[in-house]
Design a protein around this motif. Sequence first.
Motif, PDB file in Angstrom:
ATOM      1  N   SER A 205       0.829  -1.210   0.000  1.00 45.11           N
ATOM      2  CA  SER A 205       0.000   0.000   0.000  1.00 45.11           C
ATOM      3  C   SER A 205       0.862   1.257   0.000  1.00 45.11           C
ATOM      4  O   SER A 205       0.532   2.253  -0.660  1.00 45.11           O
ATOM      5  N   GLU A 206       2.001   1.231   0.713  1.00 45.11           N
ATOM      6  CA  GLU A 206       2.909   2.381   0.722  1.00 45.11           C
ATOM      7  C   GLU A 206       3.529   2.595  -0.662  1.00 45.11           C
ATOM      8  O   GLU A 206       3.680   3.737  -1.117  1.00 45.11           O
ATOM      9  N   ALA A 207       3.883   1.498  -1.327  1.00 41.17           N
ATOM     10  CA  ALA A 207       4.459   1.603  -2.669  1.00 41.17           C
ATOM     11  C   ALA A 207       3.434   2.179  -3.645  1.00 41.17           C
ATOM     12  O   ALA A 207       3.757   3.030  -4.483  1.00 41.17           O
ATOM     13  N   LEU A 208       2.184   1.714  -3.536  1.00 40.30           N
ATOM     14  CA  LEU A 208       1.128   2.230  -4.399  1.00 40.30           C
ATOM     15  C   LEU A 208       0.878   3.715  -4.109  1.00 40.30           C
ATOM     16  O   LEU A 208       0.728   4.524  -5.030  1.00 40.30           O
ATOM     17  N   LYS A 209       0.853   4.053  -2.828  1.00 36.66           N
ATOM     18  CA  LYS A 209       0.619   5.449  -2.435  1.00 36.66           C
ATOM     19  C   LYS A 209       1.743   6.350  -2.939  1.00 36.66           C
ATOM     20  O   LYS A 209       1.493   7.477  -3.394  1.00 36.66           O
ATOM     21  N   ASP A 210       2.982   5.856  -2.884  1.00 35.23           N
ATOM     22  CA  ASP A 210       4.110   6.640  -3.397  1.00 35.23           C
ATOM     23  C   ASP A 210       3.943   6.943  -4.879  1.00 35.23           C
ATOM     24  O   ASP A 210       4.255   8.048  -5.340  1.00 35.23           O
TER      25      ASP A 210
ATOM     26  N   ILE B  48       1.209   7.344  -6.419  1.00 39.01           N
ATOM     27  CA  ILE B  48       0.174   8.368  -6.556  1.00 39.01           C
ATOM     28  C   ILE B  48       0.735   9.737  -6.179  1.00 39.01           C
ATOM     29  O   ILE B  48       0.548  10.722  -6.887  1.00 39.01           O
ATOM     30  N   LEU B  49       1.463   9.780  -5.066  1.00 36.26           N
ATOM     31  CA  LEU B  49       1.977  11.055  -4.567  1.00 36.26           C
ATOM     32  C   LEU B  49       3.060  11.647  -5.467  1.00 36.26           C
ATOM     33  O   LEU B  49       3.202  12.872  -5.557  1.00 36.26           O
ATOM     34  N   ASN B  50       3.849  10.774  -6.129  1.00 38.44           N
ATOM     35  CA  ASN B  50       4.885  11.310  -7.024  1.00 38.44           C
ATOM     36  C   ASN B  50       4.387  11.459  -8.465  1.00 38.44           C
ATOM     37  O   ASN B  50       5.180  11.693  -9.369  1.00 38.44           O
ATOM     38  N   HIS B  51       3.060  11.305  -8.634  1.00 33.30           N
ATOM     39  CA  HIS B  51       2.393  11.551  -9.927  1.00 33.30           C
ATOM     40  C   HIS B  51       2.761  10.541 -11.015  1.00 33.30           C
ATOM     41  O   HIS B  51       2.603  10.837 -12.204  1.00 33.30           O
TER      42      HIS B  51
END
Length: 243
Positions: free
Chosen positions: A13-18, A20-23
């Motif tokens: 989930s952190e990898a997926l969120k990263d 998203i956050l780094n576009h």
Amino acid sequence: MKIKKVSVVDQVSEALKDNILNHTWEPGDKLPSEGDLADTFGVNRLSVRMALQKLNTLGLLETRVGDGTYVRKFSMAPYMNEIADIYMDEKHLNDVRELRNLLEGEAMRIAVSVSTEEERDELRQCYELYEEKRSQLKADVDNERLMDELAEADFEFHHQVIRMSHNDLYTDIYLMTKKAIVSHIRELLESRIRKEIEWEEKSGKREDEHVEIINGICNGDIEALKRARERMLKIQLIPALDE
């Protein structure tokens, strides 16, 4: 201090969120399939599915049955609306008034410099809708539905002012607290709308802070904007230390 073990689900989930956050993925983008993601991260599909569910719960992703998972434009508004009732008592409504003063005042100041003519036209259109709803309420002043619609139109006017600052964080905060702000607007309307209508009928005159805000932004008149905001929010503005 004990070292915490990070689960596979949390790591995915952190990898997926990263991403998203780094576009790497933008709002509206479709994510790879669960199988492809499992291969990419070297984990099983169940771990991927649980990670996706976690980000769905946080409002970062949206899973469409039979279609796939998409990135959502994140907003705190749904979460704030769930707790907005906390801000409905007299003390907290004063907190909302102060928040509006800070956000709307700064947005007005910035909008003087950065807003476009198209955005100013949109502000005028918001005012026209407000006037339409006000006229309807004027003819039926005890109509609760019309009062709600007028409060919503008033919110949209001020929301447009916030958008004209081009500050995404201001806009997000304003939307996050929409329910509390609309309640504050409604309280102000209920306390003065009848008096305003009676005074208009007797004097034949109309004073409207909304018009002053439009003119103040268009003419770059910061002092006029401060005076209009003070009357509209029924507050006494505190002078800046360097004034």
